[in-house]
Design an enzyme around this catalytic site. Sequence first.
Site, PDB file in Angstrom:
ATOM      1  N   GLU A   8       0.768  -1.368  -0.242  1.00 12.91           N
ATOM      2  CA  GLU A   8      -0.237  -0.122  -0.119  1.00 12.91           C
ATOM      3  C   GLU A   8       0.346   1.157  -0.039  1.00 12.91           C
ATOM      4  O   GLU A   8       0.629   1.740   0.873  1.00 12.91           O
ATOM      5  CB  GLU A   8      -0.583  -0.194   1.401  1.00 12.91           C
TER       6      GLU A   8
HETATM    7  C1  LIG Z   1       2.678  -9.800   0.776  1.00  9.31           C
HETATM    8  C2  LIG Z   1       2.362  -8.436  -0.189  1.00  9.31           C
HETATM    9  C3  LIG Z   1       0.894  -8.835  -0.595  1.00  9.31           C
HETATM   10  C4  LIG Z   1       1.032  -7.390  -1.416  1.00  9.31           C
HETATM   11  N1  LIG Z   1      -0.362  -7.493  -2.178  1.00  9.31           N
HETATM   12  C5  LIG Z   1      -0.857  -6.716  -3.295  1.00  9.31           C
HETATM   13  C6  LIG Z   1      -2.150  -6.596  -3.286  1.00  9.31           C
HETATM   14  O1  LIG Z   1      -3.488  -7.219  -2.687  1.00  9.31           O
HETATM   15  N2  LIG Z   1      -2.898  -5.904  -4.673  1.00  9.31           N
HETATM   16  C7  LIG Z   1      -1.375  -5.089  -5.110  1.00  9.31           C
HETATM   17  O2  LIG Z   1      -2.187  -4.595  -6.752  1.00  9.31           O
HETATM   18  N3  LIG Z   1      -0.163  -5.121  -5.005  1.00  9.31           N
HETATM   19  C8  LIG Z   1      -0.151  -5.752  -3.795  1.00  9.31           C
HETATM   20  N4  LIG Z   1       0.869  -5.657  -3.956  1.00  9.31           N
HETATM   21  C9  LIG Z   1       2.089  -5.182  -4.027  1.00  9.31           C
HETATM   22  C10 LIG Z   1       3.170  -3.771  -3.226  1.00  9.31           C
HETATM   23  O3  LIG Z   1       1.709  -2.855  -2.663  1.00  9.31           O
HETATM   24  C11 LIG Z   1       3.917  -3.110  -4.146  1.00  9.31           C
HETATM   25  O4  LIG Z   1       5.019  -4.330  -4.186  1.00  9.31           O
HETATM   26  C12 LIG Z   1       4.320  -2.438  -3.050  1.00  9.31           C
HETATM   27  O5  LIG Z   1       3.521  -0.618  -3.915  1.00  9.31           O
HETATM   28  C13 LIG Z   1       5.263  -1.345  -4.348  1.00  9.31           C
HETATM   29  O6  LIG Z   1       5.759  -1.804  -5.175  1.00  9.31           O
HETATM   30  P1  LIG Z   1       7.258  -2.309  -6.135  1.00  9.31           P
HETATM   31  O7  LIG Z   1       7.645  -3.587  -4.984  1.00  9.31           O
HETATM   32  O8  LIG Z   1       7.155  -2.568  -7.529  1.00  9.31           O
HETATM   33  O9  LIG Z   1       8.441  -1.917  -5.746  1.00  9.31           O
HETATM   34  P2  LIG Z   1       8.938  -0.321  -6.713  1.00  9.31           P
HETATM   35  O10 LIG Z   1       7.824   0.441  -7.384  1.00  9.31           O
HETATM   36  O11 LIG Z   1      10.027  -0.797  -8.106  1.00  9.31           O
HETATM   37  O12 LIG Z   1      10.358   0.342  -6.076  1.00  9.31           O
HETATM   38  C14 LIG Z   1      11.093   0.301  -5.447  1.00  9.31           C
HETATM   39  C15 LIG Z   1      11.592   0.983  -4.341  1.00  9.31           C
HETATM   40  O13 LIG Z   1      12.545   1.978  -4.918  1.00  9.31           O
HETATM   41  C16 LIG Z   1      11.762   3.039  -4.179  1.00  9.31           C
HETATM   42  N5  LIG Z   1      11.050   3.915  -4.675  1.00  9.31           N
HETATM   43  C17 LIG Z   1      10.637   3.427  -6.004  1.00  9.31           C
HETATM   44  N6  LIG Z   1       9.734   5.000  -7.076  1.00  9.31           N
HETATM   45  C18 LIG Z   1       9.974   6.051  -6.226  1.00  9.31           C
HETATM   46  C19 LIG Z   1       9.981   7.486  -5.720  1.00  9.31           C
HETATM   47  N7  LIG Z   1       9.717   7.821  -7.323  1.00  9.31           N
HETATM   48  N8  LIG Z   1      10.754   7.608  -4.958  1.00  9.31           N
HETATM   49  C20 LIG Z   1      11.665   7.324  -4.209  1.00  9.31           C
HETATM   50  N9  LIG Z   1      11.705   6.402  -3.972  1.00  9.31           N
HETATM   51  C21 LIG Z   1      11.029   4.975  -4.827  1.00  9.31           C
HETATM   52  C22 LIG Z   1      10.600   1.831  -3.347  1.00  9.31           C
HETATM   53  O14 LIG Z   1      10.272   2.643  -2.147  1.00  9.31           O
HETATM   54  C23 LIG Z   1      11.638   1.316  -3.075  1.00  9.31           C
HETATM   55  O15 LIG Z   1      11.970   0.800  -1.840  1.00  9.31           O
HETATM   56  C24 LIG Z   1       2.084  -6.959  -2.711  1.00  9.31           C
HETATM   57  C25 LIG Z   1       2.728  -7.101  -2.552  1.00  9.31           C
HETATM   58  C26 LIG Z   1       3.562  -8.070  -1.681  1.00  9.31           C
HETATM   59  C27 LIG Z   1       5.063  -8.401  -0.503  1.00  9.31           C
END
Ligand SMILES: Cc1cc2nc3c(=O)[nH]c(=O)nc-3n(C[C@H](O)[C@H](O)[C@H](O)COP(=O)(O)OP(=O)(O)OC[C@H]3O[C@@H](n4cnc5c(N)ncnc54)[C@H](O)[C@@H]3O)c2cc1C
Length: 320
Positions: free
Chosen positions: A301
């Site tokens: 989230e």
């Molecule tokens: C157990 C679990 C359950 C989940 N359930 C759901 C679900 O039900 N539905 C759903 O849709 N998703 C779900 N998610 C996904 C979750 O919401 C995403 O993993 C999360 O939003 C982060 O996205 P990402 O993993 O692609 O990381 P990325 O967006 O690739 O980010 C990687 C890193 O870069 C940083 N970063 C990215 N952009 C910026 C910026 N502009 N400035 C500074 N730092 C930045 C982030 O803070 C992070 O540290 C789930 C994830 C997990 C682990």
Amino acid sequence: MLTLAIVVEEISRVSAACSVVFVASYLVSEPLYEFGTEEQKRRFLIPLAKGQKFGAHAMTEPGAGSDVAGIQTTAKKADAEYVINGRKIFITNGERADIFLVFARTSPSPSPEKRHLGITAFLVEKNTPGLQVGKRIETMGLRGSQPVEIILDKVSVPNENILGREGEGAYVALNTYDRGRIGVSAQGVGIAQAAYEAALKYAATRTAFESKLLEFQQIQFKLAEMAVEVHSARLLTYWAASLLDQGKDFVKAASIAKIVATEAAEKAALAAMMIHGAYGVSTDYPVERYLRDVQIIKTYEGTNDIQRLTIAKELVKELR
Ligand SMILES: Cc1cc2nc3c(=O)[nH]c(=O)nc-3n(C[C@H](O)[C@H](O)[C@H](O)COP(=O)(O)OP(=O)(O)OC[C@H]3O[C@@H](n4cnc5c(N)ncnc54)[C@H](O)[C@@H]3O)c2cc1C
């Protein structure tokens, strides 16, 4: 929201994974409540609210998480329906959901400044041909609630299953996350409270150097610090929930609460592990689980760094 926060906190105090049932279902029921037509509410929201059906929120993709506008799933219009193609990942409740809220691009974004436009939210029922549950993703924490991959291969959805307005699905999603992160803060408060209670109980019973651990000032300071963190996290979470309930601007408060509560939970889990000595890393005791669960709630989230971006945006808005 305050009621939901208290329920989620109490359940998380025992098992954060169980509280995910509420937190993830909320990501479908809340947008239905806010944006649904009367017919959509009758068909989808009532069974969700009664607990007869499960919801799953499908936004994240292999190539796009924080950057919602970067999703690649498409929905092409074909007369009275849309055909969705794409792949979603990390979808909580995906294995058991009856109703999926799927986000797909229906048109290219009009400009680099308006990248969020052109995404549409669709309500997709479980048995719709082409919707498949893919592999389960093993995670270090919240192991009672493993997310899955969802594959959408030529999934036909009638026009009346669009939630909100066509092209404005990102607004539906972001509006939902603003609210939903109060539930995640409550998970943090519950885990922090559990870690604090476990540490206090252990310190009161464990003997070392012919004294109870609780008699050492260093242990007392750790427990005092945990109490400070837990109470701060709880009050911030209730504050954000109350602002929302009163119809006031709650977005900055929700992000502040999420950072403070999830980081308080991490610090409390670490301190509880230290106080438990070797038992802290043993799976016979619950404290190592608290630390693992916290890693997930810091991420979903909107990661805590994304919360910092939200707070900064709100500060600039206030200044202007
Ligand atoms: C157990 C679990 C359950 C989940 N359930 C759901 C679900 O039900 N539905 C759903 O849709 N998703 C779900 N998610 C996904 C979750 O919401 C995403 O993993 C999360 O939003 C982060 O996205 P990402 O993993 O692609 O990381 P990325 O967006 O690739 O980010 C990687 C890193 O870069 C940083 N970063 C990215 N952009 C910026 C910026 N502009 N400035 C500074 N730092 C930045 C982030 O803070 C992070 O540290 C789930 C994830 C997990 C682990």
